[in-house]
Design an enzyme around this catalytic site. Structure first.
Site, PDB file in Angstrom:
ATOM      1  CE  LYS A 175      -4.590  -1.023   0.124  1.00 40.85           C
ATOM      2  NZ  LYS A 175      -5.659  -0.566  -0.246  1.00 40.85           N
ATOM      3  CG  ASP A 202     -10.573  -2.552   6.928  1.00 40.21           C
ATOM      4  OD1 ASP A 202     -11.333  -2.410   8.443  1.00 40.21           O
ATOM      5  OD2 ASP A 202     -10.431  -1.923   5.835  1.00 40.21           O
TER       6      ASP A 202
END
Length: 360
Positions: free
Chosen positions: A50, A98
């Site tokens: 990410k 998240d």
């Protein structure tokens, strides 16, 4: 976009490709030729793929805003070198997460000199909140699930004039998620550059989530050779199978997540609008899995291969092993002794406490 992302990210301080690790013992056990695991646990200080997407999207977004403010050309290098500090200080980016995407956005905001507010739903671990706050971001907790935090981030951005940096897309919001996905292709391009065989992968098992990562990898591998495209298999948690359900229905389906999977990074109930056309065209198979194999696989990779695999990282491997153990399913997926499987281990121990609990 993919080439520009690769050129920009390769210039970040400390950037280096992550390893592609062979899982020979698992391949032998499954009766297939090879299993290769792209280990993102050592991707920068964030230990996650990410970091390639969110931070790069922040850099692109700031470049656009600086050009609008100055009326002069601004490069991505200008943003990286913080050549417009006063303009950057007046901008706040926001995202829902998240854990890993928000950490990447916060990391990018910290590096490039702008403010950052991250929205986390109530079930995200305290460890992941602390990791985001370490980069100076403000965390806002949101009742509900991940998709509720996405809506809260968009709402707060409208109220405060902030810039949303989301890894999922919706009608009218597509450009920034495209930048995020372009960043992700650095991972898949590295994997193919490191691929040790003359023949391409026969299968690629991909984590689901909102679909951004899966779509980015599909586009990247498609672009290399459409005539020898591998078989793409998407793997999702039973409780958050929005891609699977959309494929079965033939139209986009949203899931109201009421039970959280341990695979926190894959707990998405709504499909990214720009990812879906790619997934619908490219993905051959959709599998759903429970949580029961996740901890044991994390422990096995640590003991056999010294790989620190986070809970979302082993979803593709879990899907592969479950499929190979079912002769009928293995046949339907085309798994055979000549199969060469590519997996993406998307994160390391991004929450060390959760990692220890699941492994121990």
């Amino acid at each position: 976009m993919r080439r520009r992302a690769a050129a920009t990210i390769s210039g970040w301080p400390g950037h280096r490709p992550t390893p592609l690790r062979p899982l020979a013992r698992i391949a032998d056990e499954l009766g297939i030729a090879a299993v290769l695991y792209k280990d993102e646990s050592v991707r920068s200080e964030l230990s996650s793929f990410k970091s390639l997407g969110g931070a790069y999207a922040v850099q692109c977004l700031l470049r656009e805003r600086f050009e609008e403010a100055t009326g002069d050309p601004v490069t991505l290098e200008d943003v990286a070198r913080v050549r417009h500090p006063d303009l950057a200080a007046g901008i706040t980016v926001t995202a829902a997460t998240d854990g890993n995407h928000g950490r990447s956005v916060a990391w990018g905001a910290h590096r490039f000199g702008c403010g950052c507010v991250i929205h986390m739903h109530e079930r995200v671990s305290i460890g992941r909140q602390t990791a985001v706050e370490a980069f100076g971001a403000t965390v806002r907790r949101v009742p509900g699930n991940y998709d509720d935090s996405v809506r809260a981030a968009a709402r707060d951005a409208d109220l405060n004039g902030w810039l949303v940096v989301s890894d999922t897309s919706w009608p009218g919001y597509e450009d920034v998620p495209r930048s995020v996905m372009a960043g992700y292709t650095v991972m898949s391009s590295e994997a193919m550059d490191q691929w040790p065989f003359d023949a391409s992968p026969t299968h690629v098992f991909l984590q689901g989530g909102c679909g951004g990562m899966a779509a980015a990898v599909c586009v990247d591998l498609w672009s290399r050779s459409r005539t020898t495209s591998p078989r793409f298999v998407v793997v999702e948690p039973d409780s958050a199978a929005c891609l699977h359900d959309s494929a079965v229905a033939g139209v986009l389906q949203a899931i109201d997540i009421t039970t959280e999977t341990v695979m926190a990074g894959l707990s998405c109930g709504e499909v990214s609008l720009i990812a879906w056309p790619v997934i619908d065209a490219a993905v051959d198979d959709f599998l759903t899995i429970g949580d029961e194999s996740i901890g044991p696989l994390m422990r096995r990779l640590a003991r056999e291969s010294s790989i620190v695999a986070g809970e979302s990282a082993v979803a593709g491997l879990a899907g592969l092993m479950a499929a190979a153990a079912d002769p009928d399913l293995a046949r339907r997926l085309g798994l055979s002794p000549s199969s060469r499987v590519l997996l993406f281990g998307t994160e390391g121990a991004t929450d060390p406490e959760v990692y220890r609990r699941l492994v121990d």
